[in-house]
Enzyme design. Structure first.
Site, mmCIF file in Angstrom:
data_model
loop_
_atom_site.group_PDB
_atom_site.id
_atom_site.type_symbol
_atom_site.label_atom_id
_atom_site.label_comp_id
_atom_site.label_asym_id
_atom_site.label_seq_id
_atom_site.Cartn_x
_atom_site.Cartn_y
_atom_site.Cartn_z
ATOM 1 N N THR A 51 0.871 -1.191 0.000
ATOM 2 C CA THR A 51 0.000 0.000 0.000
ATOM 3 C C THR A 51 0.894 1.222 0.000
ATOM 4 O O THR A 51 2.051 1.175 0.393
ATOM 5 C CB THR A 51 -0.870 0.060 1.279
ATOM 6 O OG1 THR A 51 -0.017 0.025 2.413
ATOM 7 C CG2 THR A 51 -1.867 -1.078 1.316
ATOM 8 N N LEU A 62 -0.908 -3.116 7.620
ATOM 9 C CA LEU A 62 -0.515 -2.301 8.767
ATOM 10 C C LEU A 62 -0.090 -0.913 8.284
ATOM 11 O O LEU A 62 0.367 -0.800 7.145
ATOM 12 C CB LEU A 62 0.634 -2.974 9.493
ATOM 13 C CG LEU A 62 0.252 -4.320 10.105
ATOM 14 C CD1 LEU A 62 1.452 -4.917 10.787
ATOM 15 C CD2 LEU A 62 -0.895 -4.147 11.058
HETATM 16 C C1 R64 Z 1 -1.633 6.720 9.145
HETATM 17 C C2 R64 Z 1 -3.089 7.124 9.351
HETATM 18 C C3 R64 Z 1 -3.566 8.344 9.853
HETATM 19 C C4 R64 Z 1 -2.765 9.517 10.295
HETATM 20 O O1 R64 Z 1 -1.809 9.870 9.624
HETATM 21 C C5 R64 Z 1 -3.164 10.169 11.554
HETATM 22 N N1 R64 Z 1 -4.107 9.683 12.411
HETATM 23 C C6 R64 Z 1 -4.132 10.563 13.461
HETATM 24 C C7 R64 Z 1 -3.215 11.566 13.243
HETATM 25 N N2 R64 Z 1 -2.617 11.288 12.034
HETATM 26 C C8 R64 Z 1 -1.563 12.132 11.431
HETATM 27 O O2 R64 Z 1 -4.912 8.363 9.902
HETATM 28 C C9 R64 Z 1 -5.334 7.152 9.394
HETATM 29 C C10 R64 Z 1 -6.638 6.681 9.210
HETATM 30 C C11 R64 Z 1 -6.821 5.396 8.677
HETATM 31 C C12 R64 Z 1 -5.710 4.572 8.340
HETATM 32 C C13 R64 Z 1 -4.423 5.064 8.544
HETATM 33 O O3 R64 Z 1 -3.298 4.327 8.234
HETATM 34 C C14 R64 Z 1 -3.536 3.046 7.684
HETATM 35 C C15 R64 Z 1 -2.252 2.280 7.757
HETATM 36 C C16 R64 Z 1 -1.129 3.092 7.128
HETATM 37 N N3 R64 Z 1 0.126 2.534 7.483
HETATM 38 C C17 R64 Z 1 0.530 2.830 8.876
HETATM 39 C C18 R64 Z 1 1.855 2.170 9.072
HETATM 40 C C19 R64 Z 1 1.891 0.857 9.458
HETATM 41 C C20 R64 Z 1 3.101 0.234 9.572
HETATM 42 C C21 R64 Z 1 4.245 0.939 9.285
HETATM 43 N N4 R64 Z 1 4.196 2.229 8.972
HETATM 44 C C22 R64 Z 1 3.016 2.853 8.843
HETATM 45 C C23 R64 Z 1 -4.223 6.361 9.060
#
Ligand code: R64
Length: 397
Positions: A150, A397
């Site tokens: 992703t 993740l």
């Molecule tokens: C990231 C993320 C954020 C935010 O950036 C965020 N939320 C609150 C404040 N902030 C700045 O909000 C989401 C909503 C749904 C799914 C998400 O992410 C889905 C998964 C994306 N990968 C996360 C990840 C997992 C493992 C390694 N690195 C990153 C996120």
């Protein structure tokens, strides 16, 4: 639908890594060595940024990496690093975990690629394609030819795109760190009142998952995931790892936990479960609090969703279940509960007061052609799509 490249065998694949920038060298990271795990942890902590305006950075813990990167079947050669020859400093990383993907009716042995990270000082040196090529080589050597990953970035042809959504649990703190804003004409106390939650969960029979539940949870997971077109198939060992992880986690403080799973037991039978994983953010804005505690909706299933029952019953059940997940997360000091528009989430996002985020997550299949899969949002308006909902069952993740 199916593989794109002509069929190859591991013998066709070079034994040696492709050329690396001068002064740098390929390494295989040994996550079982404390100091190597810490180097990965440090690299991502300082150089892996997810949100656009760079005011938040993932606050990884070693426990998160142990959970995320060492599931059953993990392979050492799939942890690829790049070090500075002279100093041994780790400056780039990419990882893969073996997975059995189902794309519509096809089972596709693949790897999930994640945690691609390049030191800020090495950006725009075209290192990312080199890292991707190297992990592809290592995966192909193991006779695996497809991958799932992703990205927020738009690359050629996502198989699906989902939208970020957020449910404030501690609105005051989100406002203080600059993540949530006060809409015009609305007072802070009105915002607090909007997001208030009861302290007790309401689903009868709700309790924490224990390893003994694994058989029933796996059976429910497999049947419920038939609703979707892009799905990970798990063994019993994998479902225990992803939803329970290990007994040692139980001794951790709530906000140091990594994965939280609850089941609903009625007359000795498990009828539902939900889970969320915990991955905090470091706030880079000059706010008093330096950490944001974030819960991410993970897998869930309900007996109500099996068979061809209409969505009304499932929507009601999921509102109750995920409503309880919010309460559990809030009681564990989470500040925000994140979810995508994937799975059946559009059935409860609005009623449970998730707000649409301004970011999107694209799902990509490597070397596999598939017709587009609904991401739970209308591709023009980007609003929730309650009619088509989503065909994405996998939670990356
Ligand atoms: C990231 C993320 C954020 C935010 O950036 C965020 N939320 C609150 C404040 N902030 C700045 O909000 C989401 C909503 C749904 C799914 C998400 O992410 C889905 C998964 C994306 N990968 C996360 C990840 C997992 C493992 C390694 N690195 C990153 C996120």
């Amino acid at each position: 639908e199916g593989p794109i490249d002509s069929l190859k065998t591991p013998a066709d694949i070079p034994d040696e890594p492709s050329a690396m920038l001068k002064d740098f060298e390929w390494v295989t990271i040994d996550l079982e060595k404390e100091d190597e795990m810490n180097q990965v942890h440090q690299l991502l902590h300082d150089h892996y940024v997810e949100d656009q305006d760079a005011s938040f950075r993932f606050a990884y813990t070693a426990n998160f990496f142990k959970w995320a990167l060492q599931p059953p079947g993990w392979k050492k050669e799939y942890y690829v690093g790049v070090r500075v020859k002279a100093t041994g400093k780790l400056v780039a990383f990419i990882s893969g975990i073996p997975s059995l993907l189902r794309v519509r009716e096809n089972k596709v042995p693949s790897v999930e690629i994640n945690f691609l990270c390049i030191h800020k000082k090495l950006r725009s040196k075209r290192l990312a394609p080199v890292l991707i090529r190297e992990i592809t080589r290592r995966v192909n050597k193991n006779d695996v030819w497809q991958a799932l990953f992703t990205s927020g970035a738009v690359l050629p042809t996502p198989v699906s795109t989902c939208r970020y959504t957020h449910r404030p649990l501690n609105w005051e703190k989100l406002y203080e760190v600059g993540f949530s804003s006060l809409p015009a004409g609305v007072s802070k106390s009105q915002m607090l009142a909007k997001y208030v939650l009861p302290s007790a969960t309401k689903t009868p029979g709700l309790r924490k998952m224990v390893p003994e539940d694994a058989d029933q949870v796996l059976d429910l997971y497999e049947k419920f995931q038939k609703r979707y077109d892009l799905v990970l198939e798990f063994t019993k060992e994998e479902i225990i790892h992803w939803l329970y992880w290990s007994d040692e986690q139980n001794s951790l403080e709530d906000q140091d936990k990594v994965i939280v799973t609850y089941v609903v037991e009625e007359d000795g039978k498990i009828t539902d479960f939900f889970s969320f994983y915990i991955l905090p953010f470091t706030t880079l804005t000059n706010s008093e609090t330096d950490q944001l505690n974030v819960a991410y909706l993970f897998y869930y299933a309900s007996k109500v969703g099996l068979g061809d029952s209409d969505d009304t019953k499932l929507a009601k059940r999921l509102n109750s279940l995920i409503g309880d997940a919010l309460i559990v997360a809030k009681n564990m000091k989470m500040d925000v509960f994140n979810a995508l528009t994937s799975q059946d989430n559009v059935l409860f996002l609005k009623d449970l007061k998730f707000g649409n985020g301004d970011a999107f997550l694209n799902f990509y299949l490597f070397n596999y052609k598939a017709f587009p899969i609904n991401g739970g949002m209308d591709n023009e308006t980007k609003e929730l799509d309650l009619v088509n909902k989503s065909g994405v069952g996998v939670v990356m993740l």
